[in-house]
Design a protein around this motif. Structure first.
Motif, short mmCIF file in Angstrom:
data_model
loop_
_atom_site.label_atom_id
_atom_site.label_comp_id
_atom_site.label_asym_id
_atom_site.label_seq_id
_atom_site.Cartn_x
_atom_site.Cartn_y
_atom_site.Cartn_z
N ARG A 18 56.02 43.56 27.83
CA ARG A 18 56.72 44.53 28.69
C ARG A 18 55.86 45.74 29.06
O ARG A 18 55.86 46.16 30.22
CB ARG A 18 58.03 44.97 28.03
N PRO A 19 55.10 46.32 28.13
CA PRO A 19 54.28 47.49 28.51
C PRO A 19 53.18 47.18 29.52
O PRO A 19 52.65 48.10 30.17
CB PRO A 19 53.68 47.95 27.18
N LEU A 20 52.83 45.90 29.68
CA LEU A 20 51.72 45.52 30.56
C LEU A 20 52.18 44.98 31.92
O LEU A 20 51.34 44.62 32.74
CB LEU A 20 50.87 44.44 29.88
N VAL A 21 53.48 44.91 32.13
CA VAL A 21 54.00 44.22 33.32
C VAL A 21 53.39 44.74 34.61
O VAL A 21 52.92 43.96 35.45
CB VAL A 21 55.54 44.31 33.36
N ASP A 22 53.38 46.05 34.80
CA ASP A 22 52.87 46.61 36.06
C ASP A 22 51.38 46.36 36.22
O ASP A 22 50.91 46.01 37.31
CB ASP A 22 53.15 48.12 36.12
N GLU A 23 50.61 46.51 35.14
CA GLU A 23 49.17 46.28 35.21
C GLU A 23 48.86 44.82 35.51
O GLU A 23 47.95 44.51 36.29
CB GLU A 23 48.51 46.68 33.89
N VAL A 24 49.60 43.92 34.87
CA VAL A 24 49.38 42.49 35.10
C VAL A 24 49.70 42.12 36.54
O VAL A 24 48.99 41.33 37.17
CB VAL A 24 50.22 41.65 34.11
N GLU A 25 50.76 42.71 37.06
CA GLU A 25 51.12 42.40 38.44
C GLU A 25 50.09 42.91 39.42
O GLU A 25 49.96 42.40 40.54
CB GLU A 25 52.50 42.98 38.77
N GLU A 26 49.31 43.89 39.01
CA GLU A 26 48.23 44.40 39.86
C GLU A 26 46.95 43.60 39.69
O GLU A 26 45.96 43.86 40.37
CB GLU A 26 47.97 45.88 39.53
N GLY A 27 46.95 42.63 38.77
CA GLY A 27 45.80 41.75 38.64
C GLY A 27 45.12 41.73 37.29
O GLY A 27 44.16 40.98 37.10
N ARG A 28 45.59 42.51 36.34
CA ARG A 28 44.97 42.51 35.01
C ARG A 28 45.30 41.22 34.28
O ARG A 28 46.47 40.83 34.19
CB ARG A 28 45.46 43.71 34.20
#
Length: 288
Positions: A18-28
């Motif tokens: 959950r803490p990484l959702v936004d970063e992952v969606e940006e390509g991480r």
């Protein structure tokens, strides 16, 4: 199902994904999530204990797919492609040596795998696959182009479908030792960017004889059997995303106000939400 296992799944998704959702969606790319799930043996739930698994029923992995995709479709795509198309075929069709070499690091999260089938001119019609394997000292050399492959830029091993003497056969290619023979390219997708979907180019990549998966010419059969389980996990992922859409929609309808009351109080919205809830329940029963 064992509540200790399901509670662990929930806790890990909450703390690690959950803490990484936004970063992952940006390509991480969520490489550290592989390792954490591996440390807790979640990746190995349905696999034998001798290879680092837990020996549980496959329904636990289906449940995991559903809950993981509810939080992040991108993380679910990366991890489940690794498990159902990279790891499970080796578990089912591989030699003991292949299992020892690839399963343990894959289930621990230290190695990432997948399967590369599709090509620019070959999708569902596997008869058009052009990637070629030719005999070489100690094994084979593969050349060709694969596209729309999950974990394309971050794999440690990948199962490639290629032709040897006109027969479609599966070859396990390791990135280590093939750095000069493998080129990868990320693809810009509409969503789920962290799933690392991309192209892979092989130019004489080496597959040692002991890394041929199954027998020569069994490629299509092994791919179809692998895809059967992948489709089940795919359905679980779709259902997880479906549940998330309903949950977010319901929450928004409760919070958003118009004309002095929340949207959920309007009859037309109630009809829509009720229809969504019914579809979610029907889908859950079909999956379970």
């Amino acid at each position: 199902m064992d509540n200790q296992i399901t509670d662990l799944i929930h806790e890990l998704i909450k703390s690690q994904v959950r803490p990484l959702v936004d970063e992952v969606e940006e390509g991480r790319y969520p490489r550290e999530v592989f390792r954490k799930f591996g440390e807790e043996k979640i990746l190995g739930m349905p696999f034998p204990e001798e290879y680092g698994g837990m020996g549980l029923d496959w329904k636990y992995l289906v449940y995991f797919a559903r809950k993981l995709s509810h939080t992040s479709g991108a993380v679910a795509e990366a991890i489940l492609s690794h498990l159902c198309m990279g790891t499970n075929p080796i578990h089912r069709f591989g030699t003991e040596g292949q299992k020892r070499r690839f399963l343990a690091p894959a289930l621990s999260g230290k190695a990432v795998g997948g399967m590369a089938i599709a090509e620019p001119d070959a999708g569902s019609d596997m008869r058009k696959i052009r990637m070629a394997a030719e005999a070489a000292e100690g094994g084979f050399r593969l050349s060709g182009n694969k596209v729309f492959i999950s974990n394309a830029n971050h794999f440690d091993f990948m199962i490639f479908a290629a032709r040897f003497e006109q027969d479609l056969t599966l070859f396990i290619i390791e990135r280590k030792g093939n750095e000069d023979n493998i080129t990868t390219k990320p693809l810009q997708m509409m969503g789920m960017h962290g799933a690392d979907i991309g192209e892979i180019f092989l130019d004489g990549a080496v597959c040692h004889t002991e890394n041929v998966l199954g027998r020569q010419g069994e490629g299509i059969q092994l791919i179809m059997e692998s895809l059967n389980f992948a489709r089940l996990l795919g359905a679980a992922c779709c259902f997880g995303i479906m549940e998330a859409a309903y949950d977010y929609g319901l929450q928004y309808a409760k919070e958003r106000e118009q004309f002095g009351k929340s949207l959920v109080g309007f009859q037309s919205l109630k009809f829509m939400l009720t229809d969504m809830a019914a579809r979610v329940d029907i889908s859950r029963m079909l999956l379970e």
